[in-house]
Scaffold this motif. Structure first.
Motif, PDB file in Angstrom:
ATOM      1  N   HIS A 205       0.858  -1.185   0.000  1.00 16.57           N
ATOM      2  CA  HIS A 205       0.000   0.000   0.000  1.00 16.57           C
ATOM      3  C   HIS A 205       0.887   1.225   0.000  1.00 16.57           C
ATOM      4  N   GLY A 206       0.346   2.333  -0.447  1.00 20.82           N
ATOM      5  CA  GLY A 206       1.227   3.484  -0.599  1.00 20.82           C
ATOM      6  C   GLY A 206       0.547   4.810  -0.380  1.00 20.82           C
ATOM      7  N   ALA A 207       1.156   5.802  -0.988  1.00 25.68           N
ATOM      8  CA  ALA A 207       0.681   7.166  -0.803  1.00 25.68           C
ATOM      9  C   ALA A 207      -0.684   7.350  -1.451  1.00 25.68           C
ATOM     10  N   PHE A 208      -1.545   8.015  -0.756  1.00 25.32           N
ATOM     11  CA  PHE A 208      -2.817   8.455  -1.318  1.00 25.32           C
ATOM     12  C   PHE A 208      -3.240   9.665  -0.506  1.00 25.32           C
ATOM     13  N   ARG A 209      -3.490  10.746  -1.212  1.00 28.67           N
ATOM     14  CA  ARG A 209      -4.022  11.984  -0.637  1.00 28.67           C
ATOM     15  C   ARG A 209      -4.479  11.825   0.827  1.00 28.67           C
ATOM     16  N   GLY A 210      -3.823  12.546   1.691  1.00 30.57           N
ATOM     17  CA  GLY A 210      -4.166  12.475   3.116  1.00 30.57           C
ATOM     18  C   GLY A 210      -3.155  11.674   3.910  1.00 30.57           C
ATOM     19  N   PHE A 211      -2.624  10.598   3.274  1.00 26.50           N
ATOM     20  CA  PHE A 211      -1.419   9.927   3.762  1.00 26.50           C
ATOM     21  C   PHE A 211      -1.522   9.461   5.218  1.00 26.50           C
ATOM     22  N   GLY A 212      -2.542   8.693   5.546  1.00 27.00           N
ATOM     23  CA  GLY A 212      -2.675   8.185   6.922  1.00 27.00           C
ATOM     24  C   GLY A 212      -3.626   9.002   7.758  1.00 27.00           C
ATOM     25  N   ALA A 213      -3.721  10.293   7.485  1.00 28.30           N
ATOM     26  CA  ALA A 213      -4.600  11.149   8.289  1.00 28.30           C
ATOM     27  C   ALA A 213      -6.088  10.837   8.083  1.00 28.30           C
ATOM     28  N   PRO A 214      -6.537  10.567   6.852  1.00 23.74           N
ATOM     29  CA  PRO A 214      -7.966  10.253   6.706  1.00 23.74           C
ATOM     30  C   PRO A 214      -8.359   9.026   7.524  1.00 23.74           C
ATOM     31  N   GLN A 215      -7.421   8.089   7.684  1.00 23.05           N
ATOM     32  CA  GLN A 215      -7.713   6.886   8.437  1.00 23.05           C
ATOM     33  C   GLN A 215      -7.875   7.190   9.931  1.00 23.05           C
ATOM     34  N   SER A 216      -6.868   7.836  10.531  1.00 22.47           N
ATOM     35  CA  SER A 216      -6.939   8.038  11.980  1.00 22.47           C
ATOM     36  C   SER A 216      -7.963   9.117  12.331  1.00 22.47           C
ATOM     37  N   LEU A 217      -8.183  10.071  11.432  1.00 18.45           N
ATOM     38  CA  LEU A 217      -9.194  11.100  11.712  1.00 18.45           C
ATOM     39  C   LEU A 217     -10.611  10.555  11.563  1.00 18.45           C
ATOM     40  N   PHE A 218     -10.779   9.566  10.700  1.00 20.80           N
ATOM     41  CA  PHE A 218     -12.093   8.916  10.624  1.00 20.80           C
ATOM     42  C   PHE A 218     -12.449   8.362  12.000  1.00 20.80           C
ATOM     43  N   ALA A 219     -11.489   7.672  12.606  1.00 21.34           N
ATOM     44  CA  ALA A 219     -11.726   7.086  13.925  1.00 21.34           C
ATOM     45  C   ALA A 219     -11.996   8.177  14.958  1.00 21.34           C
ATOM     46  N   MET A 220     -11.158   9.197  14.958  1.00 26.76           N
ATOM     47  CA  MET A 220     -11.297  10.269  15.958  1.00 26.76           C
ATOM     48  C   MET A 220     -12.671  10.917  15.873  1.00 26.76           C
ATOM     49  N   GLU A 221     -13.094  11.219  14.671  1.00 21.24           N
ATOM     50  CA  GLU A 221     -14.342  11.957  14.514  1.00 21.24           C
ATOM     51  C   GLU A 221     -15.593  11.094  14.712  1.00 21.24           C
TER      52      GLU A 221
END
Ligand code: FES
Ligand code: FES
Lengths: 778, 165
Positions: free
Chosen positions: A371-387
């Motif tokens: 898996h690799g780079a995709f717009r957001g780069f890890g942040a969309p994943q952890s922010l989904f959980a946070m929000e």
């Protein structure tokens, strides 16, 4: 509203939002025509597949059909006249058999061992493209299959079947630990302890132009690569290692690139290696263009993730402290996973104040394509959980979704999870007020709650508030040591020299705006050089929303240097006109030959970062946002429609309103796909639905009106006060939509993508997480 | 059809492209997209998927929008083909091209030729399309960059400009 802040809404085709952009005389801030726009609307823009070289061959890649195995034997079917073909294997690699990036663990061609489906094994080339298909089918590979792990849980060894070690000593590419305060001390005093587990799936970048490269090889000149790519100097570095060549014997040229979104950050090095190996062996240029099925099955995607939250709050819902565990599936090789993990980890706490927190994270190995780079780069994943978790906390405490956020928002002078002091003039409460007002949140929520009790169709509202760090993490920019240049030409026009690439975001345009504004000349008299490692300096990779902010600032400095040179040479005086500049520039070039000015990155003095403790100024600056989604659910079909979407953000100065709006809308659309449409179906580590017919991205009839609004707080670090913008819109929509979905039909979904069949299952079973997740009240 | 690419002989096919008569000698099942790009050097139409999903290969065939990756060249015989290259005349952009440029309708540009041809077809049928008609009319053309909003603006703007030049 604080004084000095300027807000404006963008024109929406639905005619609903107001256009209050201030028209000023300056070039920066105006929606000038995009530099390569004319070529794009006339079909003249040259993408890699539009280019042909004399004598060119076509290349193809023979790939593994299994997830993990030893290669026992490779045989070539007698039905093919193999003399017509060029065949390359790992034995033909003159340098090191790896795609140099961070750890150099990924081979360019498998040599004995297979670690994921679709791993490249052999390369073929032929003058006629269609002949390659038959030949590929005639290559037979015998494997001795080995047990494979294909999920995070299997990689962690949580399965009863025991643990298979497939990478290093423990299947772990990288871990991070962030600690602030003393989280162990907060649990006894908590009024509520709220736990939750959240997950996100893989997502394909789905740029409409598939990957493609042309390579040429000359024993004296070395390797030349033309391609659809984001980072010319990444490819440059990889070719040097693969071919054991010095810097000046590798040349990389970026062609017009038809979308990237991170998906052309690392994989083009692989394809370039393949094409160049074939070119070296055949002595002819070689073109490799992937078709859609190969591109989807074999190249990188967004890392699937799992996040666990355990949060202590007081009776009012104020966060006392918490633990977050963030895990991403890196696939078979390390590639960029450590960096994706880093960004995801730093963003895991969202835009909130945590007096005490512990964040543990890891990137694990599985036998799936990396898996690799995709717009957001890890942040969309952890922010989904946070929000999603924030809404859960609100429910447990018994306050509204907006109130729980207000009570915990980061404020100036407070510190983030990495103990970075918020020195900007951030005002998240203002953003929240404004987003609620723009979306008519309160009134709609009231109306929907009343109507949902009896009505068939269910409606709901959802909020997400978030942040996105601009530029490389921590000391990243310091290591990159980027350089940008500005050149004065013989005719008195100016060229911007950077390796930063255009792939739709508007790099060319914005960097030319900055140069023109700085030199006080017209936008039309500034052009951008084609990214070519022989002609432009290394301004760093075009990733991490860093180009406008970091490279833009370098272009600004280089332009100032150029002006200074002309002033110093006595050719230019203060208060000069554009025409005087042109004459001075032409005169200088006529006399001295070359007029070039370069600027090198200088770390701002107030930026401090500790790589060991993961503490300090994680990013020079952050963009801030509050998004609101309105959804409706059709009970008969479980189909979810987004009825309205408000995206309000603070991204520093908006240098080009139309491009900025385009970035936000495009990102929101991709994030809607991430939340509701785009599901990668895995089978034994391979993507089964690797076609546009069965991997579904949003079409023009699927999307709601996406209404974009900007606020400005100002940013001292970026060019003309700009912050990064490209990745931010990927972070917020998915949690906002799922929050709205829960508001509409009361089902607590914690995993995306959430397709109608998933919603059906969740509603039928009272939620997929009903047993795992519960707000524990002490 | 029982014959395959390899055993069927090549045949001559005649049609007009952007108003000019052209003849090609090709396998009957060769894709119109490949003929345009490789034989005629018209690389404006792009291949995004090769299976009729994305519309980036769209061209007009007798004024009807077709995905040229799905059209065997034989079927194009005797028709009038229009591609993105035929749209601008004497260096002046077509109203649709200009509107895409002005409204941010093209980002990476790879979907743009197909999107513009789809718009030309749409405005030919419906000179003043509603937002719903625009959404519907372009739903066969995928764009991954723009999220479509600025494309919708471009289409609406082009319609306005064509109506009141
Ligand atoms: S390439 Fe023809 S529809 Fe996608
Ligand atoms: S502009 Fe890039 S796909 Fe549409």
């Amino acid at each position: 509203m604080r004084p000095g802040r300027r807000g404006h809404g963008m024109p929406c085709p639905y005619g609903e939002s107001v256009m209050t952009v201030q028209r000023n005389e300056s070039i920066v801030g105006a929606s000038v025509a995009r530099k390569e726009g004319r070529d794009k609307v006339t079909g003249r823009a040259r993408y890699i597949d539009d280019m042909t070289l004399p004598g060119m061959l076509f290349g193809a890649t023979v790939r593994s059909s299994v997830a993990r195995a030893k290669i026992k034997k490779i045989s070539f079917g007698a039905e093919i006249n193999w003399d017509e073909f060029v065949v390359v294997s790992a034995a033909d690699i003159p340098g090191k058999n790896c795609i140099a990036l961070i750890l150099d663990d990924q081979p360019c061609l498998a040599d004995g061992m297979i670690n994921h489906p679709e791993e490249p094994i052999l390369l073929l080339a032929h003058p006629e493209r269609h002949k390659l298909w038959k030949a590929m089918a005639a290559v037979k590979i015998d494997y001795e299959e080995l047990p494979a792990v294909t999920t995070i849980e299997e990689s962690e060894g949580g399965l009863a079947s025991g643990r298979e070690v497939i990478w290093g000593a423990d299947n772990i590419f990288k871990t991070f630990l962030i600690e602030k305060g003393d989280v162990d001390s907060v649990w006894p005093s908590a009024a509520h302890i709220v736990e939750g587990e959240y997950s996100t799936g893989a997502q394909e970048q789905l740029y409409i132009e598939n990957n493609g490269i042309i390579a040429a090889f000359d024993p004296a000149e070395g390797v030349t690569i033309w391609g659809s790519l984001q980072c010319p100097y990444y490819v440059h570095k990889a070719m040097m290692k693969l071919f054991a060549l010095p810097e000046d014997k590798v040349r990389v040229v970026q062609m017009e690139t038809g979308g990237a979104f991170g998906g052309k950050e690392e994989y083009p090095s692989m394809i370039a290696g393949h094409a160049a190996l074939l070119a070296r062996k055949s002595g002819r240029p070689v073109k490799i263009i992937y078709d859609r099925a190969e591109d989807m099955a074999a190249t990188t995607k967004r890392h699937p993730s799992r996040t666990r939250h355990r949060t202590a709050v007081d009776g009012d819902g104020k966060i006392l402290g918490g633990e977050i565990e963030f895990v991403i599936d890196g696939g078979a090789y390390a590639t960029l996973s450590s960096v994706v993990l880093s960004r995801g980890t730093i963003h895991a706490g969202g835009p909130y104040h945590w007096p005490n927190i512990r964040i543990r994270s890891k990137a694990v190995a599985t036998n799936v394509p990396p898996h690799g780079a995709f717009r957001g780069f890890g942040a969309p994943q952890s922010l989904f959980a946070m929000e999603r978790h924030m809404d859960r906390i609100a429910q447990v405490v018994g306050v509204s979704a907006s109130e729980i956020r207000r009570r915990n928002f980061l404020r100036p002078e407070q510190t983030t999870t990495t103990q970075q002091k918020v020195s900007e003039e951030v005002n998240l409460e203002f953003l929240m007020d404004r987003a609620l007002e723009l979306s008519d949140y309160e009134a709609k929520k009231k109306r929907f709650t009343a109507a949902n009790a009896t009505g068939e169709k269910k409606r709901g509202m959802g909020i997400a508030s978030f942040l996105h760090g601009a530029g490389f993490t921590g000391s990243g920019e310091r290591y990159l040591d980027s350089v940008a240049g500005v050149e004065g030409c013989a005719d008195g026009t100016v060229r911007v020299l950077v390796s930063s690439t255009e792939f739709g975001q508007g790099t060319n345009t914005v960097l030319c705006q900055i140069a023109a504004e700085t030199l006080k000349i017209s936008y039309d008299s500034v052009a951008i050089a084609q990214p070519d490692t022989f002609a432009v300096p290394n301004s760093g990779p075009t990733v991490a929303s860093r180009t406008v902010m970091v490279v833009g600032k370098l272009v600004h400095s280089a332009a100032l240097g150029l002006r200074q040179t002309l002033v110093g040479a006595g050719l230019l005086r203060d208060g000069y006109s554009a025409e005087e500049f042109r004459v001075a520039c032409a005169e200088y070039v006529a006399k001295c030959g070359v007029l070039k000015s370069y600027a090198r990155y200088q770390a701002p003095p107030d930026v401090f970062w500790d790589d060991e403790k993961y503490r300090g100024e994680a990013y020079a600056t952050y963009a801030w946002a509050v998004y609101v989604a309105e959804v409706s659910v059709e009970p008969a079909t479980y189909s979810v429609a987004i009825e309205d979407f408000v995206a309000l953000q603070e991204v520093g100065r908006v240098l080009h309103p139309i491009l900025a709006e385009g970035q936000i809308v495009g990102g929101v659309a991709q994030a809607i796909g991430f939340a509701l449409y785009e599901k990668v179906v895995w089978e034994g580590g391979r993507m089964r639905n690797n076609q546009m017919t069965n991997y579904i991205m949003p079409t023009s009839s699927d999307l709601p009106p996406i209404r974009v609004f900007f606020e400005e707080f100002g940013n001292p670090h970026g060019a003309y006060g700009a912050k990064g913008i490209g990745e931010l819109p990927m972070d917020g929509p998915a949690p906002a939509i799922l929050n709205a979905l829960e508001d509409a039909c009361g089902v607590r979904c914690t995993a995306i993508p959430m397709l109608p069949e998933d919603l059906f299952a969740a509603m039928a079973h009272g939620g997929p997480d009903a047993t795992v997740l519960s707000g524990k009240t002490q | 059809m029982t014959s395959t690419k390899d055993c069927a002989g090549k045949c001559a096919v005649t049609f007009t492209v952007n108003g000019e008569a052209r003849q090609v000698v090709a396998y009957p099942m060769a894709r119109l997209l490949d003929i345009l790009r490789n034989e005629l050097g018209l690389t404006g139409a792009k291949e995004g998927c090769g299976e009729g999903e994305c519309g980036s290969c769209a061209v007009l065939m007798d004024d009807v929008l077709v995905n040229s990756c799905l059209v065997p060249v034989l079927q194009a015989g005797g028709t009038a083909i229009f591609t993105i290259e035929g749209l601008a005349s004497e260096g002046k952009l077509h109203a649709v091209q200009q509107a895409f440029l002005d409204c941010g309708g093209a980002q990476c540009g790879i979907c743009t030729p197909g999107m513009i041809m789809a718009t030309v077809e749409l405005l030919g049928k419906k000179p003043a399309p509603s937002m719903e008609e625009i959404r519907e009319g372009l739903s066969g053309n995928l764009c991954r960059c723009t999220g479509y909003m600025q494309i919708f603006s471009a289409v609406a703007e082009a319609a306005r400009r064509i109506a009141a030049p």
